[in-house]
Design an enzyme around this catalytic site. Sequence first.
Site, PDB file in Angstrom:
ATOM      1  N   ASP A 123     -23.804  14.241 -38.892  1.00 14.11           N
ATOM      2  CA  ASP A 123     -22.558  14.144 -39.642  1.00 14.11           C
ATOM      3  C   ASP A 123     -22.117  15.547 -40.027  1.00 14.11           C
ATOM      4  O   ASP A 123     -22.805  16.221 -40.789  1.00 14.11           O
ATOM      5  CB  ASP A 123     -22.756  13.273 -40.884  1.00 14.11           C
ATOM      6  CG  ASP A 123     -21.459  12.871 -41.562  1.00 14.11           C
ATOM      7  OD1 ASP A 123     -20.439  13.568 -41.377  1.00 14.11           O
ATOM      8  OD2 ASP A 123     -21.466  11.859 -42.287  1.00 14.11           O
ATOM      9  N   ARG A 125     -19.074  16.267 -41.432  1.00 12.10           N
ATOM     10  CA  ARG A 125     -17.929  16.227 -42.348  1.00 12.10           C
ATOM     11  C   ARG A 125     -18.106  17.156 -43.550  1.00 12.10           C
ATOM     12  O   ARG A 125     -19.204  17.332 -44.058  1.00 12.10           O
ATOM     13  CB  ARG A 125     -17.680  14.794 -42.836  1.00 12.10           C
ATOM     14  CG  ARG A 125     -17.082  13.914 -41.771  1.00 12.10           C
ATOM     15  CD  ARG A 125     -16.930  12.498 -42.230  1.00 12.10           C
ATOM     16  NE  ARG A 125     -18.233  11.852 -42.272  1.00 12.10           N
ATOM     17  CZ  ARG A 125     -18.424  10.563 -42.425  1.00 12.10           C
ATOM     18  NH1 ARG A 125     -17.392   9.763 -42.585  1.00 12.10           N
ATOM     19  NH2 ARG A 125     -19.632  10.062 -42.441  1.00 12.10           N
TER      20      ARG A 125
END
Length: 191
Positions: A123, A125
Amino acid sequence: MKIQTSNIANLPSKHGKFKIKAYKQGNQEHLAIMSEDFNELKSPYVRIHSECLTGDTLGSLKCDCQSQLDLALKFISEHGGLIIYHRQEGRNIGLLNKVNAYALQDKGRDTIQANLELGFKEDERDYSVVEFIFKDLGIESIKLITNNPKKIEYVESLGIEISQRIPAITKSNRYNENYLNTKKEYFGHFL
């Protein structure tokens, strides 16, 4: 990094009437989608929705993104609140790499394995714009619409009170079953 903001505009939609405000951070532009009564709410319902062009726009069955976005828009329209449309495609690996990850998933990798094989973290983000949006809109307490425990941890780390968690459960299908199982087993999603 400096964040630019737009004025607030009206957005009538098939889900209801909303107010919108855009935020630009570097090359990414994010959107706050607010119910018309948003400014009157002390602890609004909030969904932080990560962009998914293939799901949100094209209706991909490989994920549950469009179903979750539709659920959130309908819910916010009826109960008031905010959706932060967080434009970081494919957990922030971009559309091109997301399609490459899809190709690896077609060969049997799960969503995590595909990202790692492409040289990314599971991930990528960055939620700093979310913090900015909360401050810009004066949000101190929310009812969070999520299945993701990492989003709960992140929001709490900002000092934002989460008075309630509302599940964003949608129906699975044969194309997204492995994806949802991976989210549950690897990321601990409440599914």
